[in-house]
Design an enzyme around this catalytic site. Structure first.
Site, PDB file in Angstrom:
ATOM      1  N   ASN A 125       0.238 -67.406  10.303  1.00  0.00           N
ATOM      2  CA  ASN A 125       0.082 -68.286  11.469  1.00  0.00           C
ATOM      3  C   ASN A 125      -1.424 -68.454  11.729  1.00  0.00           C
ATOM      4  OD1 ASN A 125      -0.382 -69.044  14.215  1.00  0.00           O
ATOM      5  ND2 ASN A 125       1.759 -68.644  14.653  1.00  0.00           N
ATOM      6  N   HIS A 146      -4.954 -69.348  15.625  1.00  0.00           N
ATOM      7  CA  HIS A 146      -6.176 -68.879  16.274  1.00  0.00           C
ATOM      8  C   HIS A 146      -7.456 -69.298  15.556  1.00  0.00           C
ATOM      9  CE1 HIS A 146      -3.844 -67.331  19.386  1.00  0.00           C
ATOM     10  NE2 HIS A 146      -3.192 -66.465  18.629  1.00  0.00           N
ATOM     11  N   HIS A 180       1.760 -73.436  15.696  1.00  0.00           N
ATOM     12  CA  HIS A 180       2.533 -73.701  16.910  1.00  0.00           C
ATOM     13  C   HIS A 180       1.880 -74.871  17.636  1.00  0.00           C
ATOM     14  CE1 HIS A 180       4.373 -71.850  20.862  1.00  0.00           C
ATOM     15  NE2 HIS A 180       4.620 -73.144  20.735  1.00  0.00           N
ATOM     16  N   ARG A 204       1.705 -76.513  20.774  1.00  0.00           N
ATOM     17  CA  ARG A 204       2.105 -76.257  22.161  1.00  0.00           C
ATOM     18  C   ARG A 204       1.977 -77.523  22.999  1.00  0.00           C
ATOM     19  NH1 ARG A 204       2.119 -70.433  23.278  1.00  0.00           N
ATOM     20  NH2 ARG A 204       2.721 -71.139  25.341  1.00  0.00           N
ATOM     21  N   ARG A 214      -3.328 -76.204  23.380  1.00  0.00           N
ATOM     22  CA  ARG A 214      -4.471 -75.302  23.575  1.00  0.00           C
ATOM     23  C   ARG A 214      -5.155 -74.928  22.253  1.00  0.00           C
ATOM     24  NH1 ARG A 214      -1.393 -69.851  25.577  1.00  0.00           N
ATOM     25  NH2 ARG A 214      -0.537 -71.325  27.083  1.00  0.00           N
ATOM     26  N   GLU A 231       6.100 -74.330  14.724  1.00  0.00           N
ATOM     27  CA  GLU A 231       6.803 -73.822  15.907  1.00  0.00           C
ATOM     28  C   GLU A 231       6.619 -74.836  17.026  1.00  0.00           C
ATOM     29  OE1 GLU A 231       4.803 -70.208  16.776  1.00  0.00           O
ATOM     30  OE2 GLU A 231       5.475 -69.223  14.969  1.00  0.00           O
ATOM     31  N   THR A 240       3.793 -66.674  23.367  1.00  0.00           N
ATOM     32  CA  THR A 240       5.244 -66.818  23.528  1.00  0.00           C
ATOM     33  C   THR A 240       5.834 -65.518  24.081  1.00  0.00           C
ATOM     34  OG1 THR A 240       5.147 -68.172  21.544  1.00  0.00           O
ATOM     35  CG2 THR A 240       7.334 -67.566  22.323  1.00  0.00           C
ATOM     36  N   GLU A 273      14.586 -66.330  13.707  1.00  0.00           N
ATOM     37  CA  GLU A 273      13.402 -65.470  13.639  1.00  0.00           C
ATOM     38  C   GLU A 273      13.540 -64.477  14.784  1.00  0.00           C
ATOM     39  OE1 GLU A 273       9.556 -67.354  13.652  1.00  0.00           O
ATOM     40  OE2 GLU A 273       8.540 -65.452  14.043  1.00  0.00           O
ATOM     41  N   HIS A 302       6.023 -61.742  15.718  1.00  0.00           N
ATOM     42  CA  HIS A 302       5.353 -61.621  17.013  1.00  0.00           C
ATOM     43  C   HIS A 302       4.776 -60.221  17.206  1.00  0.00           C
ATOM     44  CE1 HIS A 302       3.923 -62.581  20.910  1.00  0.00           C
ATOM     45  NE2 HIS A 302       4.297 -63.827  20.714  1.00  0.00           N
TER      46      HIS A 302
HETATM   47  N1  PXP Z   1       6.575 -66.095  15.571  1.00  0.00           N
HETATM   48  C1  PXP Z   1       6.606 -66.883  16.671  1.00  0.00           C
HETATM   49  C2  PXP Z   1       7.870 -67.597  16.972  1.00  0.00           C
HETATM   50  C3  PXP Z   1       5.481 -67.026  17.491  1.00  0.00           C
HETATM   51  O1  PXP Z   1       5.556 -67.822  18.578  1.00  0.00           O
HETATM   52  C4  PXP Z   1       4.294 -66.370  17.138  1.00  0.00           C
HETATM   53  C5  PXP Z   1       3.069 -66.565  17.976  1.00  0.00           C
HETATM   54  O2  PXP Z   1       2.670 -67.888  17.912  1.00  0.00           O
HETATM   55  C6  PXP Z   1       4.299 -65.579  15.984  1.00  0.00           C
HETATM   56  C7  PXP Z   1       5.460 -65.436  15.230  1.00  0.00           C
HETATM   57  C8  PXP Z   1       3.075 -64.863  15.516  1.00  0.00           C
HETATM   58  O3  PXP Z   1       2.730 -63.883  16.437  1.00  0.00           O
HETATM   59  P1  PXP Z   1       1.370 -63.085  16.253  1.00  0.00           P
HETATM   60  O4  PXP Z   1       0.255 -64.087  16.406  1.00  0.00           O
HETATM   61  O5  PXP Z   1       1.411 -62.089  17.346  1.00  0.00           O
HETATM   62  O6  PXP Z   1       1.392 -62.493  14.883  1.00  0.00           O
END
Ligand code: PXP
Length: 252
Positions: free
Chosen positions: A8, A11, A44, A46, A50, A71, A102, A152, A201
């Site tokens: 992901n 960031h 993601h 959003r 952001r 996402e 989330t 998930e 997550h």
């Molecule tokens: N899975 C989902 C559905 C999420 O919303 C997120 C955060 O955007 C993640 C995984 C990844 O989480 P993390 O950034 O804490 O690894």
């Protein structure tokens, strides 16, 4: 079997948006992750934009050659964007405006018709649909009934339990182990329902081993911890280390 790792890269966009500028490039990030061995890229989109922007999705769709998982919330606006840009997969997630990240899984039972209809539209566009839910049998069954091909499982509670060093001992360790069992049972139930099982997550290099040992989980979505580590060791190295950490043999 080693689970797939989708990185992901939200960031990377968070840093870019901090200055509303053009760097660091989300596209370069995606390519580096793929070249380092990631099985896919997750972002993601959003409602408040952001970090990831609409244009990022379009550019990523052109560039990502592995697997693009987007996402998003099950709103009309987001479903329309997905149907137009056609990522390989959409993960439906809950979203509230002021959350830092989330917070927990989607309540499929409580929003069944909205979610079922979103799943139908996405699948009709040829998009694979996953739903992000808590490791709860009723929500898993509801996800199946809504037409999802994958769930998930939200690992936020497990992640919270493993944050402190207390998780390694005594009561903390017992609670974390109980949460791993809850996730394993949920994964088994989802597999019995005929769905593919992902998890994510708050997963880190330190807490992934116990979940990597669960055979029913075949995909991880991990972001913050990889991007954090990349600040010190570079993105390619950070991704390679997480691929290693996802090997089941590392579990105790
Ligand atoms: N899975 C989902 C559905 C999420 O919303 C997120 C955060 O955007 C993640 C995984 C990844 O989480 P993390 O950034 O804490 O690894």
């Amino acid at each position: 079997m080693t689970a797939k790792l989708n990185v992901n890269i939200d960031h990377v966009a968070t840093i870019r948006e901090a200055r509303k500028t053009i760097e660091p490039s989300i596209i370069t990030a995606a390519v580096i992750c793929e070249q380092a061995g990631a099985d896919g890229i997750t972002v993601h989109l959003r409602g408040d934009r952001r970090h990831i922007q609409d244009r990022d999705i379009e550019l990523l769709r052109d560039v990502v050659t592995t697997y693009l998982n987007v996402e998003l919330a099950a709103t009309e606006e987001m479903i329309e964007i997905a149907v137009r840009t056609k990522p390989d997969a959409v993960s439906l997630v809950p979203e509230s405006p002021n959350e830092v990240t989330t917070e927990g899984g989607l309540d499929v039972l409580g929003n069944f018709e909205t979610i079922r209809s979103a799943v139908e539209k996405l699948k009709a566009a040829g998009i694979f649909v996953s739903i992000f839910i808590d490791p709860d049998a009723k929500q898993i069954t509801a996800a199946k009934n809504a037409g999802a091909q994958q769930v998930e499982l939200c690992t936020a509670e497990y992640a919270e339990m493993t944050l402190s060093s207390r998780a390694a001992h005594g009561e903390g360790a017992q609670k974390a182990a109980a949460e791993v069992s809850r996730i394993a049972a949920a994964a088994a139930h989802a597999r019995e329902c005929g769905m593919i099982v992902a998890a994510g997550h708050g997963l880190t290099y330190r807490n992934i081993a116990a979940l990597a040992a669960i055979d029913d989980i075949t995909e991880f979505n991990i972001g913050h911890n990889i991007i954090s580590r990349s600040v010190f060791v570079g993105l390619s190295q950070a991704v390679k280390e997480m691929i290693q950490a996802c090997q089941p043999s590392r579990a105790n």
